[in-house]
Design a protein around this motif. Structure first.
Motif, PDB file in Angstrom:
ATOM      1  N   LEU A 142       0.746  -1.275  -0.001  1.00 57.06           N
ATOM      2  CA  LEU A 142       0.038  -0.159  -0.041  1.00 57.06           C
ATOM      3  C   LEU A 142       0.956   1.395  -0.007  1.00 57.06           C
ATOM      4  O   LEU A 142       0.458   2.269  -0.463  1.00 57.06           O
ATOM      5  CB  LEU A 142      -0.932  -0.024   1.116  1.00 57.06           C
ATOM      6  N   ASN A 143       1.904   1.116   0.546  1.00 57.56           N
ATOM      7  CA  ASN A 143       2.833   2.395   0.806  1.00 57.56           C
ATOM      8  C   ASN A 143       4.147   2.153   1.453  1.00 57.56           C
ATOM      9  O   ASN A 143       4.420   1.389   1.998  1.00 57.56           O
ATOM     10  CB  ASN A 143       2.225   3.412   1.423  1.00 57.56           C
ATOM     11  N   ASP A 144       4.911   3.071   1.227  1.00 57.62           N
ATOM     12  CA  ASP A 144       6.468   2.976   1.549  1.00 57.62           C
ATOM     13  C   ASP A 144       6.665   3.006   3.319  1.00 57.62           C
ATOM     14  O   ASP A 144       7.324   2.188   3.673  1.00 57.62           O
ATOM     15  CB  ASP A 144       7.299   4.018   1.138  1.00 57.62           C
ATOM     16  N   ALA A 145       5.773   3.720   3.940  1.00 57.76           N
ATOM     17  CA  ALA A 145       5.703   3.495   5.328  1.00 57.76           C
ATOM     18  C   ALA A 145       5.354   2.203   5.947  1.00 57.76           C
ATOM     19  O   ALA A 145       6.059   1.707   6.879  1.00 57.76           O
ATOM     20  CB  ALA A 145       4.792   4.678   5.915  1.00 57.76           C
ATOM     21  N   ASN A 146       4.558   1.700   5.188  1.00 51.86           N
ATOM     22  CA  ASN A 146       4.063   0.195   5.604  1.00 51.86           C
ATOM     23  C   ASN A 146       5.059  -0.666   5.303  1.00 51.86           C
ATOM     24  O   ASN A 146       5.307  -1.876   6.052  1.00 51.86           O
ATOM     25  CB  ASN A 146       2.814  -0.053   5.012  1.00 51.86           C
ATOM     26  N   ARG A 147       5.703  -0.501   4.070  1.00 52.87           N
ATOM     27  CA  ARG A 147       6.848  -1.366   3.768  1.00 52.87           C
ATOM     28  C   ARG A 147       8.011  -1.314   4.761  1.00 52.87           C
ATOM     29  O   ARG A 147       8.442  -2.273   5.215  1.00 52.87           O
ATOM     30  CB  ARG A 147       7.488  -0.858   2.388  1.00 52.87           C
ATOM     31  N   ALA A 148       8.305  -0.042   5.286  1.00 49.47           N
ATOM     32  CA  ALA A 148       9.536   0.093   6.243  1.00 49.47           C
ATOM     33  C   ALA A 148       9.041  -0.480   7.645  1.00 49.47           C
ATOM     34  O   ALA A 148       9.608  -1.213   8.445  1.00 49.47           O
ATOM     35  CB  ALA A 148       9.760   1.486   6.572  1.00 49.47           C
ATOM     36  N   ALA A 149       7.651  -0.517   7.786  1.00 55.09           N
ATOM     37  CA  ALA A 149       6.917  -0.908   9.452  1.00 55.09           C
ATOM     38  C   ALA A 149       6.933  -2.458   9.327  1.00 55.09           C
ATOM     39  O   ALA A 149       7.381  -3.024  10.371  1.00 55.09           O
ATOM     40  CB  ALA A 149       5.848  -0.145   9.480  1.00 55.09           C
ATOM     41  N   PHE A 150       6.797  -2.924   8.336  1.00 52.10           N
ATOM     42  CA  PHE A 150       6.090  -4.521   8.147  1.00 52.10           C
ATOM     43  C   PHE A 150       7.291  -5.470   7.385  1.00 52.10           C
ATOM     44  O   PHE A 150       7.136  -6.727   7.632  1.00 52.10           O
ATOM     45  CB  PHE A 150       5.071  -4.606   7.649  1.00 52.10           C
ATOM     46  N   LYS A 151       8.356  -5.041   6.740  1.00 58.31           N
ATOM     47  CA  LYS A 151       9.291  -5.750   6.102  1.00 58.31           C
ATOM     48  C   LYS A 151      10.067  -6.781   6.983  1.00 58.31           C
ATOM     49  O   LYS A 151      10.010  -8.121   6.505  1.00 58.31           O
ATOM     50  CB  LYS A 151      10.169  -5.026   5.319  1.00 58.31           C
ATOM     51  N   ASP A 152      10.551  -6.186   8.149  1.00 55.87           N
ATOM     52  CA  ASP A 152      11.177  -7.368   9.148  1.00 55.87           C
ATOM     53  C   ASP A 152      10.218  -8.205   9.670  1.00 55.87           C
ATOM     54  O   ASP A 152      10.632  -9.417   9.767  1.00 55.87           O
ATOM     55  CB  ASP A 152      11.771  -6.409  10.204  1.00 55.87           C
ATOM     56  N   LEU A 153       9.099  -7.888   9.880  1.00 54.75           N
ATOM     57  CA  LEU A 153       8.144  -8.810  10.687  1.00 54.75           C
ATOM     58  C   LEU A 153       7.913  -9.985   9.569  1.00 54.75           C
ATOM     59  O   LEU A 153       7.905 -11.069   9.806  1.00 54.75           O
ATOM     60  CB  LEU A 153       6.868  -8.040  10.627  1.00 54.75           C
ATOM     61  N   VAL A 154       7.683  -9.459   8.242  1.00 57.62           N
ATOM     62  CA  VAL A 154       7.436 -10.591   7.060  1.00 57.62           C
ATOM     63  C   VAL A 154       8.627 -11.366   7.002  1.00 57.62           C
ATOM     64  O   VAL A 154       8.636 -12.617   6.999  1.00 57.62           O
ATOM     65  CB  VAL A 154       7.142  -9.957   5.887  1.00 57.62           C
ATOM     66  N   ALA A 155       9.823 -10.950   6.991  1.00 56.79           N
ATOM     67  CA  ALA A 155      11.022 -11.667   6.832  1.00 56.79           C
ATOM     68  C   ALA A 155      11.300 -12.627   7.970  1.00 56.79           C
ATOM     69  O   ALA A 155      11.668 -13.808   7.640  1.00 56.79           O
ATOM     70  CB  ALA A 155      12.360 -10.847   6.791  1.00 56.79           C
TER      71      ALA A 155
END
Length: 161
Positions: A142-155
């Motif tokens: 959805l957006n870059d802020a979400n990417r930054a917030a959730f990329k580590d969780l997903v990984a």
């Protein structure tokens, strides 16, 4: 902690989904499977999600709701309507970019629809983990802020298999 519940109704192609209480990842299988079933119905013309009685909602549940908007657009349906009267939840919706994929309202339209409770779904830990990952991937897109917030969780979750 109060358990969350989900209710739904469909009248003349108008689909309503209402979340009540604390909507957390324990409901992710219930939400995801119900939305898949709903989106498979040909008679659905539009959707409305009511968060007016939601006290808290986690990112997994938000990701699944965002997935509904994306899948509805793929089917050529109008943007779903999402209603939130809780300032904290509304702020989260805007910060996560939900205004890009939903029509956001802050009041409930008058309606005489009777709602039925969505039956709870119990799945394996692995199935739930996959739904959590999928929901967060939707948020990341959805957006870059979400990417930054959730990329580590997903990984991290992807590394748990």
């Amino acid at each position: 902690m109060s358990d969350g519940s989900i209710y739904y109704a469909c009248r003349n192609g108008h689909y309503v989904l209402k979340f009540v209480g604390e909507v957390r990842l324990t409901l992710c299988s219930t939400i995801d499977l119900h939305l898949e079933t709903m989106l498979a119905r040909r008679e659905i013309k539009d959707t409305l999600i009511d968060l007016t009685e939601t006290t808290t909602i986690d990112s997994t549940s938000l990701g699944l709701i965002a997935k509904l908007a994306i899948k509805a657009a793929e089917k050529g349906l109008p943007r779903p309507t999402l209603i939130s009267t809780n300032d904290d939840i509304t702020r989260i919706l805007y910060s996560m970019g939900f205004d890009q994929v939903f029509l956001l309202l802050d009041s409930v339209p008058a309606s005489g629809v009777d709602l039925e409770q969505v039956p709870f779904v119990m799945e394996s830990e692995e199935q739930v983990r996959e739904r959590i990952i999928d929901a967060h991937r939707v948020l990341i897109d959805l957006n870059d802020a979400n990417r930054a917030a959730f990329k580590d969780l997903v990984a991290t979750l992807e590394g748990c298999s």
